[in-house]
Design an enzyme around this catalytic site. Structure first.
Site, PDB file in Angstrom:
ATOM      1  N   CYS B  96     -27.069 -30.904  34.871  1.00 20.51           N
ATOM      2  CA  CYS B  96     -28.166 -29.741  34.757  1.00 20.51           C
ATOM      3  C   CYS B  96     -28.158 -28.988  36.001  1.00 20.51           C
ATOM      4  O   CYS B  96     -27.280 -27.994  36.206  1.00 20.51           O
ATOM      5  CB  CYS B  96     -29.449 -30.399  34.462  1.00 20.51           C
ATOM      6  SG  CYS B  96     -30.688 -28.900  34.267  1.00 20.51           S
ATOM      7  N   HIS B 222     -28.549 -33.972  29.935  1.00 19.41           N
ATOM      8  CA  HIS B 222     -28.901 -35.092  30.888  1.00 19.41           C
ATOM      9  C   HIS B 222     -28.376 -36.542  30.283  1.00 19.41           C
ATOM     10  O   HIS B 222     -29.148 -36.948  29.707  1.00 19.41           O
ATOM     11  CB  HIS B 222     -30.469 -35.236  31.201  1.00 19.41           C
ATOM     12  CG  HIS B 222     -30.810 -34.151  31.815  1.00 19.41           C
ATOM     13  ND1 HIS B 222     -30.844 -34.225  33.225  1.00 19.41           N
ATOM     14  CD2 HIS B 222     -31.363 -32.814  31.756  1.00 19.41           C
ATOM     15  CE1 HIS B 222     -31.454 -33.112  33.793  1.00 19.41           C
ATOM     16  NE2 HIS B 222     -31.863 -32.275  32.856  1.00 19.41           N
ATOM     17  N   GLU B 224     -28.177 -39.213  31.890  1.00 18.09           N
ATOM     18  CA  GLU B 224     -29.024 -40.325  32.751  1.00 18.09           C
ATOM     19  C   GLU B 224     -30.488 -40.361  31.780  1.00 18.09           C
ATOM     20  O   GLU B 224     -31.011 -41.425  32.348  1.00 18.09           O
ATOM     21  CB  GLU B 224     -29.216 -39.971  34.273  1.00 18.09           C
ATOM     22  CG  GLU B 224     -30.346 -38.901  34.571  1.00 18.09           C
ATOM     23  CD  GLU B 224     -30.123 -37.489  34.115  1.00 18.09           C
ATOM     24  OE1 GLU B 224     -28.928 -37.281  33.630  1.00 18.09           O
ATOM     25  OE2 GLU B 224     -31.135 -36.537  34.702  1.00 18.09           O
TER      26      GLU B 224
END
Lengths: 960, 261
Positions: B96, B222, B224
């Site tokens: 990002c 994302h 994560e």
């Protein structure tokens, strides 16, 4: 140093997203003469640079090499286009300009020395536009008068920043010899918002001292005694008349809401109603704290800035609770006027609700997202009466070590202010928020608007968490309303404090000592540090470029002493400052209004009503808002705000899993229904409590670990007939808390939400009580969502449907209020909540949704379209009261304490056994068809609608 | 087995560092969050790590443009150490805001810094606003060590400036022919589409890019935020899932280091 002017435009081959959205808004205003809008960023940079290095700054820093180009100097209108209007929007001098600060830092990285840097926006409007259209566009779309200056077609650069230094002069505001008239006049002239009794109390105090107060002493008293800070109305003694029956409360809060909390005496409540947020146990090692605040006035004037600092401010509450919590979730609840209100029907001095809503959402979005805190729960409510007084509630939840929930400031501790610098922003915010808005407020109170910079706050949070981890401070609190005055005053309340105001770092020169003391500049926290730790803690702050300054120390003489350059400007007794505020007694009246039920002919088919309610603003989907918030950051989401097979159904509550290594969760919800308050605020408040609790239960929250928050937004409570409803609601909070065994842990009130129009008419907001709630989830893997999961599963309704259409959306679309407001059966409601919670914990349900606004039919529709599955329902199975025989009341009654539960056929027996002795019944099943069908008791179909149609009706109104 | 060490860069406004650290730890790496000031003070800091991650957030408020100020800081203070890190065969991941930083610093798509900066950028979403939504990603290259070719994954995006654009068609063709398009936005069935399948209007539906070595990956979504099954929006319908889709990226990185460095 030379001032360089850079203008940065999009290259023609790349779309100008900002310009296009401005054009769209101009069209929405009904101005069709504008053909195109080109937007540009303007940078005014004082720098030690020659042409070459200016070109380098333009190319490498200010411009995107692919899609933008820059121009040094002032560009004229585009060639060949004579009919162009140039408008520039500059920040008013003294308004925080975060981009300018970043540009200065970046130019330092490039090795270019800078002086002052400012940024602005430039718009080129193409088309044949009249002067008055230009003015309208500038005022309604491009700029906000409160913080920005518009320059139309002029070559002049805007005025420079404050540079004039402050010359020290101690000012006294003589009070001892004034008569009552003089006291009132002084309070008004200085915007103190102190009433006569308070002024008299202060006068008496200073007469006893035998001297006159200084300006900063009176300002401190005005701020500390403001409604915003001490809640004198809610703590007053009350003589209440309910339908002629007399009641007395010595202290309204203590006799209602506190009383319930005290009586319930939960061992898991760690710190309630004392700190910046209410603290409850999360697990063996951790606690969570929750606070919800309003930021109504600033958001009315500057929706973007007001809402941004609203969320920014409430985030600092958990950061300043105990020894400081780490923020893990935001909530936001807004009330606006109708977004489709005609521009000409907007009172003078008020922004259009649509503009307010867009600004508020953008403000919360930009601040919350930048802080890296997921915004997971909220609601939006529309009513005509919020036109002049929009309500902006922002909440924040933090997590902290259980052994760090209390502060311990000691005499001799050094006072350090951390974070942002102090400017004139927000002066008189606390007192301002306690008064009433008029159409002139915009002009008079523009300085009360505060400007936020989330990155300053994020940097501060990063280092404070490190300092907390290293146990380097003894106490922490935020600078909120009242600024340093409030923060230092509160922390040193039982000690005493000495502060050297000239030490406080300023944004610009020229602030006098009183302004420094009461400024509400954002992003500042105050900590108390032992002398031996000062060096080490400041090393942590310095290491990440966070400003921290020693401004004084705590003492043991219970005196507040302020100095400027060594001269004493205030000496006050902490006791008088904090406990001297006179106690009030107020009158309150509640007379049950003479309302009646409308007579509406019963129909054979209710498709139209269902679609119309789905499309009403309060019920309609809020996806446009929700998606603008980052609800996934921190990686903790379990039940997201949007759910279902296409991620677009309305979740009842959010569940987060705040610790990476644990499956324990936190459920977060809210409940509010101002319309019921028009019938009876007692039942409005209980409906809010029941709804917030239902929402928690629906996702898998425990019924025995619910903590509640109250936020009252009311009209002018010096009027007994406005205060009466608040007393009614407070009584309901007490009764609800006891019945549900769920204590209130924190609360806040915002009173005087009235707007005086130019013609003298007063618009008071509807009595609005927001209930926020949290609960623990034992194992997040057991959580359920509201969307229908599988064809052939069974649907049950638990909880009785009564003939309670009063204040319902059904009546609203028919133009009625009604009388039969939904009540709460305080015996049965908690039992149902407990049993549903058990059913979910035992894995007996695959989805669960509460019946709220719009009633059963709406809830079934939502479950169906969110799951992408049909539902066949039959009202014969619906548990209902005897008087609930009509089709419309069965479909649309908003009776509380009802849950729709989806159960797999193999779990039927276990589920039914668990619900024994509760009102429950099977109302249908999930199907593979893409249709919602509801049959009435006579077996005839009353609703039959395609899922796509239902979903469209629900999504369209707020799909901006 | 060899201990893989990863450094997660922090800076003012970076806010996804903790969950990124956690994802790396789940993948078996030893991860450390480190403020950029510490690396500027001691540039040998990077020597101790094999993976550097530029996490998400709003570095310096995304002032001027997303990632721009941090990219500028990196260009002027850390460009050489990072180049050295990459040249040593190590890995870099930008998520990002981190992806925006890598592109604006000329590290992605890479090779020549100025040429890279002049040919590819990331700009405002076509929708003109920040959006949080889940997207399907289809891998487009076999050269990127972070990616499992052929495995479509489901991750959330959350950004206002995620539209990848190239200076012209030649620049786009170059990315394609060099296999530097890492991921494309697709629908559930793997087909490209318009909004919201392509949530920001990226040219050619580009969601992520890799460099010529395949050892640098930048992407807007994302990974994560999807490291455990329960983060999937439909987790309650998918009870037999054991892993979050985003783990594939972190697992591949750790595995690569274990096998090659």
């Amino acid at each position: 140093m030379r001032q360089w002017r850079f203008e940065v435009f999009n290259r023609p081959s790349f779309s100008d997203v900002h310009g296009n959205s401005v054009l769209e808004e101009i069209k929405e205003l009904g101005i069709s003469s504008v053909e195109a809008v080109q937007s540009a960023k303007v940078f005014l940079i004082e720098a030690d640079s020659n042409d070459d290095s200016a070109q380098r700054v333009g190319k490498e820093l200010l411009t995107d090499p692919v899609c933008e180009e820059y121009y040094i100097g002032r560009s004229g209108p585009p060639a060949g286009l004579a009919k162009a209007t140039l408008i520039e929007v500059h920040l008013k001098s003294g308004v925080t300009d975060p981009v300018a600060e970043s540009v200065m830092a970046a130019m330092a990285d490039m090795g270019v020395k800078t002086g002052n840097v400012r940024t602005a926006r430039k718009y080129v409007l193409l088309g044949d536009i009249t002067q008055s259209q230009t003015d309208t566009i500038a005022k309604k779309i491009l700029a906000n008068d409160v913080i920005e200056t518009v320059i139309i077609g002029s070559e002049a650069e805007p005025p420079g920043p404050h540079l004039k230094p402050y010359e020290m002069q101690i000012i006294h505001w003589p009070i001892c010899d004034l008569d009552d008239e003089g006291l009132t006049a002084l309070s008004k002239e200085k915007d103190l918002f102190l009433n006569l009794v308070e002024m008299q109390t202060i006068q008496k105090h200073y007469r006893e001292l035998g001297r006159e107060p200084t300006d900063v002493e009176l300002e401190s008293l005005a701020q500390t005694w403001s409604e915003h800070c001490v809640h004198k109305t809610l703590k007053s003694s009350v003589d209440m008349s309910i339908d002629g029956r007399q009641l007395h409360f010595d202290n309204l809060l203590k006799d209602t809401i506190f009383k319930a909390t005290k009586q319930l005496n939960k061992s898991w409540c760690i710190s309630v109603f004392v700190d910046n947020a209410g603290v409850v146990e999360f697990d063996r090692d951790s606690a969570v704290c929750f606070k919800v605040e309003t930021h109504n006035r600033p958001s009315a004037l500057d929706p973007y800035g007001g809402a941004a600092t609203g969320i920014g401010g409430v985030i600092r509450d958990p950061m300043g609770t105990g020894m400081g919590a780490r923020p893990i979730a935001n909530t936001d609840i807004f009330c606006f006027g109708p977004p489709d209100k005609k521009l000409e029907d907007i009172p003078k001095g008020v922004l259009h609700p649509r503009r307010i809503m867009k600004g508020v959402v953008a403000g919360v979005r930009d601040y919350g997202n930048r802080m890296g805190i997921p915004t997971v729960n909220g609601a939006i409510y529309f009513d005509e009466r919020y036109l002049g007084n929009p309500l902006v509630y922002c909440g924040n939840i933090g997590i902290m070590d259980k052994n760090k929930c209390f502060k311990n400031p000691q005499p001799g501790n050094i006072i350090i202010v951390v974070g942002g610098k102090t400017g004139r922003d927000g002066i008189h915010g606390a007192t301002f928020s306690s008064g009433e808005i008029t159409h002139e407020y915009e002009a008079i109170f523009s300085h009360a608007v505060q400007i936020g910079n989330p990155i300053t706050e994020k940097k501060m949070l990063d280092v404070l968490l490190q300092a907390n981890e290293a146990s380097l401070y003894e106490a922490i609190t935020d600078c909120g309303a009242g600024g340093l005055s409030s923060a230092v005053g509160e922390m040193g309340k039982d000690l005493g404090a000495e502060v050297n105001l000239e030490k406080v770092p300023l944004k610009y020169a020229g602030l006098n000592y009183a302004e420094i003391w009461i400024s509400e500049a954002q992003e500042r926290m105050v900590i108390a540090v032992k002398g031996e730790n000062v060096k080490e803690i400041q090393k942590i702050f310095d290491s990440e470029n966070v400003e921290s300054t020693v401004i004084g120390k705590f003492t043991d003489d219970k005196k507040l002493i302020l100095r400027y350059n060594g001269q004493k400007v205030a000496e006050m007794d902490m006791d008088f400052l904090h406990d001297g505020v006179p106690k009030y007694s107020r009158k309150a009246v509640w007379n049950t209004p003479a309302l009646s039920e409308p007579s509406i002919a019963e129909k054979d088919n209710y498709n139209d009503e269902l679609l119309q309610i789905l499309s009403s603003y309060n019920v309609a989907g809020k996806e446009w808002v929700i998606r603008q918030y980052d609800h996934e950051v921190q990686g903790s989401s379990v039940v997201k705000p949007l759910t279902g097979i296409k991620n677009d159904g309305p979740s009842d509550a959010a569940v987060i899993r705040p610790k990476f290594d644990s499956d324990r969760g936190l459920a977060i919800s809210c409940g509010m229904n101002p319309l019921y308050g028009d019938i009876d605020p007692y039942w409005m408040a209980l409906a809010g409590i029941d709804e917030a609790i239902r929402n928690l239960i629906c996702v898998g929250g425990r019924a025995d670990r619910i903590a509640l928050l109250d936020n009252f937004s009311w009209g002018n409570c010096t009027k007994p007939e406005t205060f009466g409803p608040l007393v009614r609601a407070s009584q309901a909070c007490h009764d609800g808390a006891i019945a549900f065994d769920s204590p209130f842990i924190s609360g806040k009130d915002s009173l005087n939400n009235e707007f005086s129009c130019e013609d003298g008419t007063q618009i008071s907001i509807p009595s609005t009580l927001l209930i926020s709630a949290i609960s623990i989830v034992r194992d997040v893997n057991k959580c359920v969502t509201m969307d229908a999961k599988r064809a052939s599963n069974l649907l049950f309704v638990v909880g009785e449907t009564k003939n309670e259409l009063g204040g319902s959306h059904y009546y609203k679309i028919k133009g009625h209020l009604g009388a039969n407001v939904p009540t709460v059966d305080l015996e049965t409601a908690p039992k149902i909540a407990e049993k549903i919670s058990s059913a979910i914990a035992q894995g007996l349900t695959v989805s669960c949704h509460d019946c709220s606004e719009g009633g059963l039919a709406i809830a079934l529709a939502e479950m169906a379209f969110a799951g992408g599955l049909g539902i066949e329902a039959d009202l014969r199975g619906l548990p209902k009261s005897k008087d609930c025989s009509r089709k419309d009341s069965q479909l649309f009654s908003e009776s509380n304490s009802r849950y729709i539960v989806e159960v797999e056929p193999e779990n039927y027996d276990a589920f039914a056994k668990l619900m024994l002795n509760l009102p429950f019944g099977q109302v249908g099943k999930v199907t593979g068809e893409k249709t919602l069908t509801i049959k009435a008791e006579d077996g005839k179909t009353v609703i039959e609608l395609d899922l796509d149609l239902l979903k469209q009706a629900w999504q369209r109104p707020l799909d901006w | 087995m060899k201990q893989v060490r990863a450094i997660v860069l922090r800076a003012a406004g970076i806010n996804c560092d903790m969950e990124t650290e956690y994802a790396l730890e789940l993948a078996g790496a030893k991860a450390v969050r480190c403020h950029i000031n510490r690396i500027i003070e001691d540039k040998s800091t990077l020597d101790h790590f094999q993976i550097i991650v530029f996490p998400g957030g709003f570095s310096y408020g995304d002032d001027v443009a997303a990632g721009k100020i941090l990219a500028n800081q990196i260009v002027h203070h850390l460009y050489e150490p990072i180049q050295k890190f990459i040249d040593a065969g190590k890995l870099a991941l930008g998520i990002c805001n981190g992806f925006q930083v890598l592109v604006k610093a000329g590290i992605l798509p890479g090779s020549d810094k100025a040429e890279s900066q002049d040919s590819v950028t990331i700009t405002h979403n076509d929708s003109g606003k920040f959006e949080d939504r889940w997207v399907y990603l289809a891998p487009q290259t076999e050269k990127c060590i972070f990616i499992e070719p052929g495995r479509q994954i489901y991750l959330p995006i959350a950004h206002a400036e995620g539209k990848v654009v190239t200076k012209d068609d030649t620049a786009l063709e170059e990315l394609k022919s060099q296999g530097q398009i890492a991921f494309k936005y697709v629908d559930e069935n793997g087909r490209e589409g318009s909004y919201p399948v392509n949530p920001n209007g990226s040219v050619d539906s580009i969601a992520g890019l890799t460099d010529s070595t395949g050892r640098i990956l930048g992407l807007m979504p994302h990974p994560e935020r999807h490291v455990r099954p329960i983060q999937h929006p439909h987790w309650s319908r998918l009870k037999d899932k054991t892993d979050g889709d985003g783990m594939t990226i972190f697992n591949n990185a750790v595995k690569y280091v274990q096998e090659n460095l």
